[in-house]
Design a protein around this motif. Structure first.
Motif, PDB file in Angstrom:
ATOM      1  N   ASP A  24      -0.236  11.985  -2.996  1.00 15.48           N
ATOM      2  CA  ASP A  24       1.268  12.420  -2.846  1.00 15.48           C
ATOM      3  C   ASP A  24       2.101  11.568  -2.150  1.00 15.48           C
ATOM      4  N   GLY A  25       2.290  10.621  -3.186  1.00 19.60           N
ATOM      5  CA  GLY A  25       3.221   9.406  -2.652  1.00 19.60           C
ATOM      6  C   GLY A  25       4.714   9.692  -3.400  1.00 19.60           C
ATOM      7  N   THR A  26       5.359   8.633  -3.555  1.00 19.23           N
ATOM      8  CA  THR A  26       6.850   8.766  -3.963  1.00 19.23           C
ATOM      9  C   THR A  26       6.870   7.779  -5.208  1.00 19.23           C
ATOM     10  N   GLY A  27       5.874   7.162  -5.814  1.00 14.65           N
ATOM     11  CA  GLY A  27       6.032   6.705  -6.957  1.00 14.65           C
ATOM     12  C   GLY A  27       6.054   5.034  -6.767  1.00 14.65           C
ATOM     13  N   LYS A  28       5.889   4.543  -5.552  1.00 12.25           N
ATOM     14  CA  LYS A  28       5.739   3.066  -5.276  1.00 12.25           C
ATOM     15  C   LYS A  28       4.637   2.448  -5.740  1.00 12.25           C
ATOM     16  N   SER A  29       4.855   1.349  -6.286  1.00 11.30           N
ATOM     17  CA  SER A  29       3.660   0.582  -6.700  1.00 11.30           C
ATOM     18  C   SER A  29       3.787  -0.913  -6.604  1.00 11.30           C
ATOM     19  N   SER A  30       2.602  -1.630  -6.378  1.00 13.12           N
ATOM     20  CA  SER A  30       2.392  -3.041  -6.301  1.00 13.12           C
ATOM     21  C   SER A  30       1.131  -3.496  -7.074  1.00 13.12           C
ATOM     22  N   PHE A  31       1.496  -4.450  -7.866  1.00  9.83           N
ATOM     23  CA  PHE A  31       0.379  -4.942  -8.711  1.00  9.83           C
ATOM     24  C   PHE A  31       0.121  -6.524  -8.273  1.00  9.83           C
ATOM     25  N   ILE A  55      -2.710  -2.141  -6.596  1.00 12.77           N
ATOM     26  CA  ILE A  55      -3.861  -2.703  -7.260  1.00 12.77           C
ATOM     27  C   ILE A  55      -3.821  -4.309  -7.243  1.00 12.77           C
ATOM     28  N   VAL A  56      -5.052  -4.649  -6.791  1.00  8.15           N
ATOM     29  CA  VAL A  56      -5.268  -6.270  -6.445  1.00  8.15           C
ATOM     30  C   VAL A  56      -6.509  -6.630  -7.543  1.00  8.15           C
ATOM     31  N   SER A  57      -6.511  -7.735  -8.457  1.00  9.39           N
ATOM     32  CA  SER A  57      -7.388  -8.021  -9.470  1.00  9.39           C
ATOM     33  C   SER A  57      -7.483  -9.138  -9.504  1.00  9.39           C
TER      34      SER A  57
END
Length: 197
Positions: A24-31, A55-57
């Motif tokens: 139920d977010g707002t479309g924020k992302s961090s990779f 997501i961290v890999s």
């Protein structure tokens, strides 16, 4: 409504991955994965699905991208399944057609509780900027096998491989958004005649 969030870690000899998701977010992302083209596509999922993704890999990219891409799909699927919960009150089904210039893709999803992938994307090239496009099927296999969804992906038109793939991921995000939306008329009800998904 309970928060639909999850955090999942997956650690193997090949990869170490952490996925955080908010449906139920707002479309924020961090990779931070070391695979830029995959990150570009996962950004489409977040942006068009209105889910927040972090997501961290760390993976064996010195070999190739295969284990990292597949294991991110697996971990994302696990996080999604955990976040979506008992599925009461959701729409369950989602679909989207998305164009990008000459390319057009259709994605249909069912949060069925049964994993299944049908994917027909006739890529016009085998790689985009060094990224092996066959790995996207591994990504989606990992996702469906661990989220327990049925997913149909069809690229209907396209000459530019980047456009083909981007329409797939945008359509996936839009279909996912539709499927996880709450339906006022189904409040508290499992969307299945079986009574469970």
């Amino acid at each position: 409504m309970a928060e639909r969030k999850a955090r999942v870690e997956r650690n193997t000899l090949e990869t170490q991955i952490t996925v955080e998701i908010d449906l139920d977010g707002t479309g924020k992302s961090s990779f931070d994965t070391g695979v830029p083209f995959l990150e570009h596509m996962m950004d489409q999922i977040a942006r068009h699905g209105l889910v927040d993704l972090n997501i961290v890999s760390k993976g064996d990219l010195h070999i190739d991208d295969h284990h990292t891409v597949e294991d991110i799909g697996i971990t994302l699927g696990q996080a999604f399944r955990q976040a979506v919960g008992d599925k009461k009150g959701i729409r369950r089904y989602g679909h989207a057609y998305v164009p990008l210039d000459e390319a057009l893709s259709r994605v249909v999803i069912d949060l069925s509780g049964r994993p299944g992938l049908m994917m027909d994307v006739p890529y016009t090239r085998g790689a985009v900027g060094g990224f092996d496009v066959d790995l996207f099927e591994e990504f989606f296999h990992g996702f469906v096998n661990h989220s327990f969804v049925t997913l149909h992906i069809d690229n209907l038109k396209g000459k530019n491989t980047h456009h083909q793939i981007e329409t797939v991921f945008k359509a996936f995000g839009r279909a996912l958004r539709m499927a996880i939306e709450m339906d006022e008329r189904m409040a508290g009800i499992t969307p299945s005649t079986k009574g469970s998904l």
